[in-house]
Design a protein around this motif. Structure first.
Motif, PDB file in Angstrom:
ATOM      1  N   UNK A   1      33.445 -26.002 -17.433  1.00  0.00           N
ATOM      2  CA  UNK A   1      34.513 -26.216 -16.464  1.00  0.00           C
ATOM      3  C   UNK A   1      34.151 -25.384 -15.241  1.00  0.00           C
ATOM      4  N   UNK A   2      34.068 -26.057 -14.097  1.00  0.00           N
ATOM      5  CA  UNK A   2      33.658 -25.363 -12.877  1.00  0.00           C
ATOM      6  C   UNK A   2      34.882 -25.128 -11.993  1.00  0.00           C
ATOM      7  N   UNK A   3      35.052 -23.874 -11.628  1.00  0.00           N
ATOM      8  CA  UNK A   3      36.178 -23.475 -10.777  1.00  0.00           C
ATOM      9  C   UNK A   3      35.637 -23.231  -9.363  1.00  0.00           C
ATOM     10  N   UNK A   4      36.152 -24.011  -8.413  1.00  0.00           N
ATOM     11  CA  UNK A   4      35.673 -23.897  -7.032  1.00  0.00           C
ATOM     12  C   UNK A   4      36.623 -22.993  -6.241  1.00  0.00           C
ATOM     13  N   UNK A   5      36.093 -21.873  -5.785  1.00  0.00           N
ATOM     14  CA  UNK A   5      36.892 -20.937  -4.998  1.00  0.00           C
ATOM     15  C   UNK A   5      36.675 -21.187  -3.506  1.00  0.00           C
ATOM     16  N   UNK A   6      37.697 -20.847  -2.747  1.00  0.00           N
ATOM     17  CA  UNK A   6      37.666 -21.167  -1.320  1.00  0.00           C
ATOM     18  C   UNK A   6      37.088 -20.012  -0.502  1.00  0.00           C
ATOM     19  N   UNK A   7      36.352 -20.374   0.556  1.00  0.00           N
ATOM     20  CA  UNK A   7      35.799 -19.377   1.461  1.00  0.00           C
ATOM     21  C   UNK A   7      34.317 -19.185   1.245  1.00  0.00           C
ATOM     22  N   UNK A   8      33.545 -19.210   2.343  1.00  0.00           N
ATOM     23  CA  UNK A   8      32.094 -19.002   2.239  1.00  0.00           C
ATOM     24  C   UNK A   8      31.607 -18.323   3.515  1.00  0.00           C
ATOM     25  N   UNK A   9      30.728 -17.327   3.393  1.00  0.00           N
ATOM     26  CA  UNK A   9      30.200 -16.658   4.595  1.00  0.00           C
ATOM     27  C   UNK A   9      29.119 -17.484   5.288  1.00  0.00           C
ATOM     28  N   UNK A  10      28.599 -18.502   4.596  1.00  0.00           N
ATOM     29  CA  UNK A  10      27.590 -19.368   5.206  1.00  0.00           C
ATOM     30  C   UNK A  10      28.260 -20.676   5.624  1.00  0.00           C
ATOM     31  N   UNK A  11      27.552 -21.465   6.388  1.00  0.00           N
ATOM     32  CA  UNK A  11      28.040 -22.801   6.757  1.00  0.00           C
ATOM     33  C   UNK A  11      26.808 -23.704   6.807  1.00  0.00           C
ATOM     34  N   UNK A  12      26.257 -23.990   5.638  1.00  0.00           N
ATOM     35  CA  UNK A  12      25.008 -24.752   5.570  1.00  0.00           C
ATOM     36  C   UNK A  12      25.247 -26.167   6.102  1.00  0.00           C
ATOM     37  N   UNK A  13      24.305 -26.635   6.871  1.00  0.00           N
ATOM     38  CA  UNK A  13      24.481 -27.906   7.579  1.00  0.00           C
ATOM     39  C   UNK A  13      24.630 -29.079   6.618  1.00  0.00           C
ATOM     40  N   UNK A  14      24.161 -28.936   5.393  1.00  0.00           N
ATOM     41  CA  UNK A  14      24.196 -30.035   4.421  1.00  0.00           C
ATOM     42  C   UNK A  14      25.297 -29.846   3.370  1.00  0.00           C
TER      43      UNK A  14
END
Ligand code: SF4
Ligand code: SF4
Length: 310
Positions: A22-35
């Motif tokens: 079960x994968x839990x997706x948390x919000x917020x990322x310091x990167x912003x990868x173009x893909x």
């Protein structure tokens, strides 16, 4: 107890670590990868998104939005309706008032991000315990960047540990060392995302330097027993054989790296960007089968176990 901000809990995942997970997706990322495949997880706050696959372009959200400019509605659709004057005192930015969500007749708009305490998350995860036990699976914390919500992540990992549930953390590695150390001590497996060794290209495509990422990878490889390196395969970004060979040499030099997962780019996140207030991604092409096999050979020749996909 601190609450986490979660975009999704995905069950029966077989791409985020061993067994059924079960994968839990948390919000917020310091990167912003173009893909980025999950662009709705980059923003650390709750926000509204239009769901392209459901939207019938009826314009109801346009009339409902106090700003007269609902997030993610394409200009071409807006142009088909009389222009709406913003209500007096309407905020310049979306206030997440949810009026557009309520007005949409087809659930074509959604609020991204819901708060959950670690205890409430544990209760949800325990529903899947049978699958974990039968398949030697567990829970994977992903995102976004799960370490952006470090205290929540640590609390959730501790509760999984109490339950005897196997844990993996999927991280981009762009986090303070002290937090990396605490998370590494609390999880069974680290899925470490590596995009590029070339510093300039990393900054250009991911929006931040890779210095911290590489320093943390070297630390992890000395202090955590199990690391899977996850490398997106995007010909225009890191498909150069010299770049791939350099990553293979680095991976082979790190004893904790059990395997390398090469993740062929696909355009699955594109439609999500259409429904956000972000620009569409550059038009990357998925790698061809010969390109994928050539990349696989480079890593295998360095003595690494390679999996294509998660
Ligand atoms: S949440 Fe409110 S302000 Fe934001 S787009 Fe929808 S109606 Fe407009
Ligand atoms: S998001 Fe919903 S309300 Fe807005 S145009 Fe699409 S279907 Fe209509």
């Amino acid at each position: 107890m601190i609450a986490g901000l979660i975009t999704n809990i995905q069950r029966y995942s077989v791409h985020d670590g061993p067994g059924i997970r079960t994968t839990v997706f948390l919000k917020g990322c310091p990167l912003a990868c173009a893909w980025c495949h999950n662009p709705e997880t980059i923003n650390p706050r709750p926000h509204v998104m239009r769901v392209e696959a459901r939207c019938i372009r009826c314009g109801s959200c346009l009339a409902a939005c106090p700003r007269g400019d609902p997030v993610g509605l394409p200009s071409a659709v807006k142009a088909g309706f009389p222009s709406v004057t913003p209500q007096p005192g309407a905020p310049a930015e979306c206030s997440v008032c949810a009026a557009c969500i309520e007005a949409c007749p087809v659930n074509g708009r959604t609020l991204v991000g819901r708060e959950l305490t670690p205890a409430a998350l544990r209760a949800e995860l325990l529903h899947d315990r049978l699958f974990f036990d039968e398949s030697r699976g567990g829970v994977t914390f992903s995102g976004g960047e799960p370490l952006r919500q470090g205290e929540f992540l640590l609390a959730a990992l501790a509760l999984c540990c109490e339950e005897g549930i196997h844990t993996a953390v999927d991280t981009c590695g762009h986090a303070p060392r002290e937090l990396v150390q605490r998370v590494a001590a609390a999880c069974d497996l680290v899925l470490y995302d590596l995009k590029l060794l070339d510093a300039d290209r990393h900054a250009r495509f991911c929006g931040a330097s890779n210095r911290l990422i590489l320093e943390n990878l070297h630390w992890l490889a000395r202090h955590h027993p199990r690391v899977w390196l996850r490398i997106p395969l995007i010909p225009e970004v890191n498909g150069d054989p010299g770049e791939l060979a350099a990553m293979a040499r680095l991976a082979a030099s790190l004893p904790a790296v059990e395997q390398v997962n090469l993740l062929p780019y696909h355009a699955i996140g594109t439609h999500k960007r259409d429904g956000l207030a972000t620009h569409p991604p550059p038009a990357f092409k998925p790698p061809s089968t010969p390109q994928i096999e050539a990349a696989r050979r480079i890593f295998e020749q360095a003595g690494l176990r390679v999996c294509i996909g998660g």
